[in-house]
Design a protein around this motif. Structure first.
Motif, mmCIF file in Angstrom:
data_model
loop_
_atom_site.group_PDB
_atom_site.id
_atom_site.type_symbol
_atom_site.label_atom_id
_atom_site.label_comp_id
_atom_site.label_asym_id
_atom_site.label_seq_id
_atom_site.Cartn_x
_atom_site.Cartn_y
_atom_site.Cartn_z
ATOM 1 N N PHE A 10 29.455 43.088 31.638
ATOM 2 C CA PHE A 10 28.879 41.875 31.068
ATOM 3 C C PHE A 10 28.687 40.794 32.127
ATOM 4 C CE2 PHE A 10 29.985 37.921 28.497
ATOM 5 C CZ PHE A 10 28.723 37.785 27.954
ATOM 6 N N LYS A 11 29.668 40.652 33.028
ATOM 7 C CA LYS A 11 29.619 39.630 34.077
ATOM 8 C C LYS A 11 30.274 40.166 35.346
ATOM 9 C CE LYS A 11 27.748 35.953 32.122
ATOM 10 N NZ LYS A 11 26.590 35.242 32.710
ATOM 11 N N LEU A 12 29.857 39.604 36.489
ATOM 12 C CA LEU A 12 30.435 39.966 37.776
ATOM 13 C C LEU A 12 30.669 38.701 38.600
ATOM 14 C CD1 LEU A 12 31.162 41.882 40.155
ATOM 15 C CD2 LEU A 12 28.708 41.929 40.701
ATOM 16 N N ALA A 13 31.869 38.585 39.153
ATOM 17 C CA ALA A 13 32.191 37.456 40.025
ATOM 18 C C ALA A 13 32.737 37.975 41.343
ATOM 19 C CB ALA A 13 33.216 36.543 39.360
ATOM 20 N N THR A 14 32.150 37.533 42.455
ATOM 21 C CA THR A 14 32.666 37.843 43.784
ATOM 22 C C THR A 14 33.225 36.551 44.393
ATOM 23 O OG1 THR A 14 30.456 37.521 44.716
ATOM 24 C CG2 THR A 14 31.086 39.768 44.122
ATOM 25 N N GLU A 15 33.678 36.625 45.636
ATOM 26 C CA GLU A 15 34.358 35.478 46.239
ATOM 27 C C GLU A 15 33.479 34.229 46.313
ATOM 28 O OE1 GLU A 15 37.645 36.818 49.367
ATOM 29 O OE2 GLU A 15 35.748 37.867 49.679
ATOM 30 N N SER A 16 32.165 34.404 46.301
ATOM 31 C CA SER A 16 31.266 33.257 46.415
ATOM 32 C C SER A 16 31.356 32.312 45.217
ATOM 33 C CB SER A 16 29.820 33.731 46.590
ATOM 34 O OG SER A 16 29.411 34.498 45.467
ATOM 35 N N ARG B 286 38.574 30.291 33.882
ATOM 36 C CA ARG B 286 39.549 29.635 34.755
ATOM 37 C C ARG B 286 39.480 30.178 36.191
ATOM 38 N NH1 ARG B 286 45.056 29.252 31.110
ATOM 39 N NH2 ARG B 286 45.752 27.894 32.814
ATOM 40 N N ALA B 287 38.901 31.365 36.344
ATOM 41 C CA ALA B 287 38.844 32.001 37.663
ATOM 42 C C ALA B 287 37.601 31.636 38.462
ATOM 43 C CB ALA B 287 38.928 33.520 37.511
ATOM 44 N N VAL B 288 36.516 31.246 37.782
ATOM 45 C CA VAL B 288 35.245 31.005 38.466
ATOM 46 C C VAL B 288 34.946 29.518 38.556
ATOM 47 C CG1 VAL B 288 34.333 33.228 37.697
ATOM 48 C CG2 VAL B 288 33.878 31.184 36.331
ATOM 49 N N GLU B 289 33.962 29.193 39.389
ATOM 50 C CA GLU B 289 33.530 27.796 39.515
ATOM 51 C C GLU B 289 32.840 27.345 38.226
ATOM 52 O OE1 GLU B 289 29.293 28.841 41.730
ATOM 53 O OE2 GLU B 289 30.966 28.025 42.916
ATOM 54 N N ASP B 290 32.719 26.031 38.067
ATOM 55 C CA ASP B 290 32.218 25.460 36.813
ATOM 56 C C ASP B 290 30.851 26.007 36.401
ATOM 57 O OD1 ASP B 290 34.515 24.009 36.827
ATOM 58 O OD2 ASP B 290 33.588 22.096 37.357
ATOM 59 N N SER B 291 29.949 26.171 37.364
ATOM 60 C CA SER B 291 28.585 26.585 37.035
ATOM 61 C C SER B 291 28.503 28.020 36.524
ATOM 62 C CB SER B 291 27.677 26.427 38.260
ATOM 63 O OG SER B 291 28.148 27.231 39.328
ATOM 64 N N SER B 292 29.551 28.820 36.724
ATOM 65 C CA SER B 292 29.528 30.229 36.310
ATOM 66 C C SER B 292 30.327 30.487 35.039
ATOM 67 C CB SER B 292 30.074 31.114 37.445
ATOM 68 O OG SER B 292 29.289 30.985 38.600
ATOM 69 N N ARG B 293 30.823 29.443 34.418
ATOM 70 C CA ARG B 293 31.644 29.623 33.218
ATOM 71 C C ARG B 293 30.788 30.009 32.004
ATOM 72 N NH1 ARG B 293 35.915 24.519 33.542
ATOM 73 N NH2 ARG B 293 37.085 25.314 35.338
ATOM 74 N N LEU B 294 31.430 30.691 31.069
ATOM 75 C CA LEU B 294 30.770 31.071 29.816
ATOM 76 C C LEU B 294 30.937 29.934 28.801
ATOM 77 C CD1 LEU B 294 32.015 34.765 29.538
ATOM 78 C CD2 LEU B 294 29.685 34.034 30.014
ATOM 79 N N GLU B 295 29.857 29.581 28.145
ATOM 80 C CA GLU B 295 29.912 28.490 27.184
ATOM 81 C C GLU B 295 30.358 28.970 25.797
ATOM 82 O OE1 GLU B 295 26.202 26.458 27.136
ATOM 83 O OE2 GLU B 295 26.340 25.805 29.232
ATOM 84 N N GLU B 296 30.158 30.241 25.496
ATOM 85 C CA GLU B 296 30.522 30.762 24.182
ATOM 86 C C GLU B 296 31.393 32.008 24.308
ATOM 87 O OE1 GLU B 296 27.306 31.420 21.544
ATOM 88 O OE2 GLU B 296 26.574 29.361 21.591
ATOM 89 N N ILE B 297 32.255 32.194 23.310
ATOM 90 C CA ILE B 297 33.073 33.402 23.238
ATOM 91 C C ILE B 297 32.206 34.534 22.688
ATOM 92 C CG2 ILE B 297 35.181 34.428 22.305
ATOM 93 C CD1 ILE B 297 35.723 32.008 24.028
#
Length: 244
Positions: free
Chosen positions: A94-100, A139-150
């Motif tokens: 569904f989503k992918l987060a790397t160090e960037s 809580r793990a990602v920067e603000d711009s990458s957060r999910l707005e809905e569950i």
């Protein structure tokens, strides 16, 4: 000018702390997965199970998920276990987060503490796998990458109104850690706290040593300039006399 350029180069050089190898427990990758539920009725309704796969710098992989018995599961897995979970028919990343886009210096122990906040009785709408996965992600990602809905929020509310919580609690025994498990967890927490404290102390010592070395270099440079200054003044006077 040369001195100014040298000083500028020194400022641009990375610190020893930045150049030191990263901690093996630092998180470098998070994958947010969703897979169809095992229950045929829930599966037919489009119900999904959310979980996270987390990689650290030493290439260890952890799975994090909230189970229907209320347990929060965070364990190391090997490539075979990971492949079994992510190759299920209908499973999607569904989503992918790397160090960037991850928080700097995020450690797996921090995620573990966040996950423990979700321990307790399972609720199909207000304390489920989607809430755990999304909360940890945000809580793990920067603000711009957060999910707005569950994810699946409407479907879980509908399932709650249909009495699915009662059915789950009747068919799935609630998870309760044994006294031995509680003691083991407490000992593990103490070990983690001590390890973090040792790492902080080591990092502070490296920074202090670096500051001392920089100060010594600055003092040596100042002494060198003071030593050269009389020679420079004498040479200037000689040149002026020759011109006359």
């Amino acid at each position: 000018r040369k001195n100014a350029a040298a000083t500028a180069d020194q400022k641009q050089e990375p610190s020893k702390d930045e150049m030191s190898p990263p901690s093996p427990t630092l998180v470098e990758r998070i994958e947010y997965w969703q897979a169809p539920l095992d229950n045929p009725v829930a599966k037919a309704a489009g119900g999904l199970h959310s979980f996270l796969a987390i990689w650290t710098h030493d290439l260890t992989v952890y799975l994090v998920e909230k189970l229907s018995d209320g347990e929060v599961y965070l364990e190391k897995v090997d490539s075979k276990n990971l492949r079994e979970r992510t190759s299920v028919k209908g499973a999607v990343r569904f989503k992918l987060a790397t160090e960037s886009i991850l928080r700097p210096r995020l450690k797996i122990v921090t995620i573990k503490r966040w996950a423990e906040e979700h321990e307790g009785a399972y609720d199909i709408h207000s304390n489920n796998c989607h809430l755990l996965a999304t909360n940890l992600w945000n809580r793990a990602v920067e603000d711009s990458s957060r999910l707005e809905e569950i994810p699946q929020k409407k479907l879980s509310r509908l399932a709650e109104k249909m009495g699915m919580n009662t059915l789950i609690h009747k068919t799935v025994p609630a998870y309760a850690p044994t006294p031995e498990e509680k003691q083991q967890r407490e000992e593990q927490r103490l070990q983690e706290v001590r390890a973090e404290a040792r790492e902080r102390i080591a990092r502070a010592k490296r920074r202090q040593l670096e500051r001392q070395q920089q100060q010594q270099q600055a003092e040596e440079e100042a002494r060198r300039k003071n030593w050269l200054m009389p020679f420079s003044t004498t040479n200037n006077k000689k040149k002026s006399a020759q011109r006359r």
